[in-house]
Enzyme design. Sequence first.
Site, PDB file in Angstrom:
ATOM      1  N   ASP A  64      31.753 -60.624 110.960  1.00 48.20           N
ATOM      2  CA  ASP A  64      32.090 -59.508 110.696  1.00 48.20           C
ATOM      3  C   ASP A  64      33.489 -59.661 111.531  1.00 48.20           C
ATOM      4  O   ASP A  64      34.335 -60.414 112.018  1.00 48.20           O
ATOM      5  CB  ASP A  64      31.813 -58.152 112.783  1.00 48.20           C
ATOM      6  CG  ASP A  64      32.467 -56.984 112.539  1.00 48.20           C
ATOM      7  OD1 ASP A  64      33.682 -57.174 112.111  1.00 48.20           O
ATOM      8  OD2 ASP A  64      32.175 -56.249 113.511  1.00 48.20           O
ATOM      9  N   SER A 156      47.330 -53.212  99.406  1.00 45.30           N
ATOM     10  CA  SER A 156      47.141 -51.848  98.492  1.00 45.30           C
ATOM     11  C   SER A 156      48.129 -51.050  97.932  1.00 45.30           C
ATOM     12  O   SER A 156      48.804 -51.853  98.870  1.00 45.30           O
ATOM     13  CB  SER A 156      46.744 -50.944  99.004  1.00 45.30           C
ATOM     14  OG  SER A 156      46.026 -49.489  98.419  1.00 45.30           O
ATOM     15  N   TYR A 169      44.645 -45.815 107.207  1.00 46.11           N
ATOM     16  CA  TYR A 169      44.433 -46.854 105.662  1.00 46.11           C
ATOM     17  C   TYR A 169      45.832 -47.597 105.593  1.00 46.11           C
ATOM     18  O   TYR A 169      46.190 -48.904 105.253  1.00 46.11           O
ATOM     19  CB  TYR A 169      43.499 -46.813 104.823  1.00 46.11           C
ATOM     20  CG  TYR A 169      43.319 -47.197 103.957  1.00 46.11           C
ATOM     21  CD1 TYR A 169      42.685 -48.302 104.083  1.00 46.11           C
ATOM     22  CD2 TYR A 169      44.361 -46.854 102.490  1.00 46.11           C
ATOM     23  CE1 TYR A 169      42.060 -49.088 103.442  1.00 46.11           C
ATOM     24  CE2 TYR A 169      43.715 -48.216 101.379  1.00 46.11           C
ATOM     25  CZ  TYR A 169      42.871 -49.053 101.046  1.00 46.11           C
ATOM     26  OH  TYR A 169      42.222 -50.316 100.392  1.00 46.11           O
ATOM     27  N   LYS A 173      47.167 -51.735 105.707  1.00 48.29           N
ATOM     28  CA  LYS A 173      47.913 -52.306 104.119  1.00 48.29           C
ATOM     29  C   LYS A 173      49.546 -53.068 104.417  1.00 48.29           C
ATOM     30  O   LYS A 173      49.694 -53.883 104.124  1.00 48.29           O
ATOM     31  CB  LYS A 173      47.301 -51.329 103.305  1.00 48.29           C
ATOM     32  CG  LYS A 173      45.646 -50.860 103.359  1.00 48.29           C
ATOM     33  CD  LYS A 173      45.163 -52.598 102.550  1.00 48.29           C
ATOM     34  CE  LYS A 173      43.599 -52.489 102.568  1.00 48.29           C
ATOM     35  NZ  LYS A 173      42.947 -53.522 102.759  1.00 48.29           N
TER      36      LYS A 173
END
Length: 273
Positions: A64, A156, A169, A173
């Site tokens: 994890d 990304s 998100y 990133k």
Amino acid sequence: MEKRLAGKVAIVLGAGSGIGRGVAVRLAAEGARVVAADLNEQAAREVAAKISAPGAESIPARIDVSRPADLAALVDRVAKEVGRLDILVNTAGIVQTKLFLQVTEEEWDRVIDINQKGTAFAVQAAAAQMARQVPDAVKKAGRADRSYGKIVTFTSISGRRGREYQLAYAASKAAVISITQSAALAFAPLGINVNAVAPSVVVTAMWEENNRQKEQAFGVDARKASDEFISRIPLKRPGTVEDMAGAVAFLCSPDSDYITGQTLNVDGGYEMD
Ligand SMILES: NC(=O)c1ccc[n+]([C@@H]2O[C@H](COP(=O)([O-])OP(=O)(O)OC[C@H]3O[C@@H](n4cnc5c(N)ncnc54)[C@H](O)[C@@H]3O)[C@@H](O)[C@H]2O)c1
């Protein structure tokens, strides 16, 4: 395939699916011994079985990435069992596509814990082991004539600028780009290269999940949303897992020894900075 990575030991985090799986396959095909690690232990085992070669058996592991102590323990285990670590690729991550005003604290924490904290401490754990392998003469000189380790992170195009529907998100990133630069500076004197890959669209479980969430948030048809996004990519197609794996293999090979701190867009031309 040319065995550019023969004798190298690589950990691939997120190897159970999508891009990570493709990276594990490619690094093994180039001769590396690959530790295939994922939260999904069964998927990690399947990948390890698929890529094991005589003399370069792949090791499956459950991890994890949001738990720094577990990352350090995995690296220690690899160092004990295999003797060294030359390459770390972290593809583990989750996406969240949701209206800005509806993101909860719990959701924010989960995305940041996995994508951002996970990257920072995966890099820290790997670099600590790679540093132990650097000859004293190199440490003393503070410069190296070749690479003593390769680390590749995954950001990304959403890390390149904000996204109104990807609060957590996109933030996570963007942080991956910064973490990559910080690590590149910290470990350059030891000859450890740290670079990031920034994809646009790769048709994986994550891309499907992104479109499902988009449908939920905006009521748009998931397939149409996907097609519309892909139509804005200059090369007019999604990237493949192999496109990503090829870029990662380059960043893990001696051909990239003079490249560090960079974020390589592997995105069909979507971003150009
Ligand atoms: N697919 C795309 O279009 C796209 C675009 C831009 C960036 N990316 C990035 O590329 C990377 C790989 O994405 P993908 O499309 O292959 O996704 P994927 O969902 O197919 O695979 C992600 C893997 O990460 C694992 N994972 C999730 N949480 C984890 C945790 N806490 N610890 C360990 N493993 C965990 C999952 O089990 C899964 O196997 C991600 O970092 C993603 O943000 C993907």
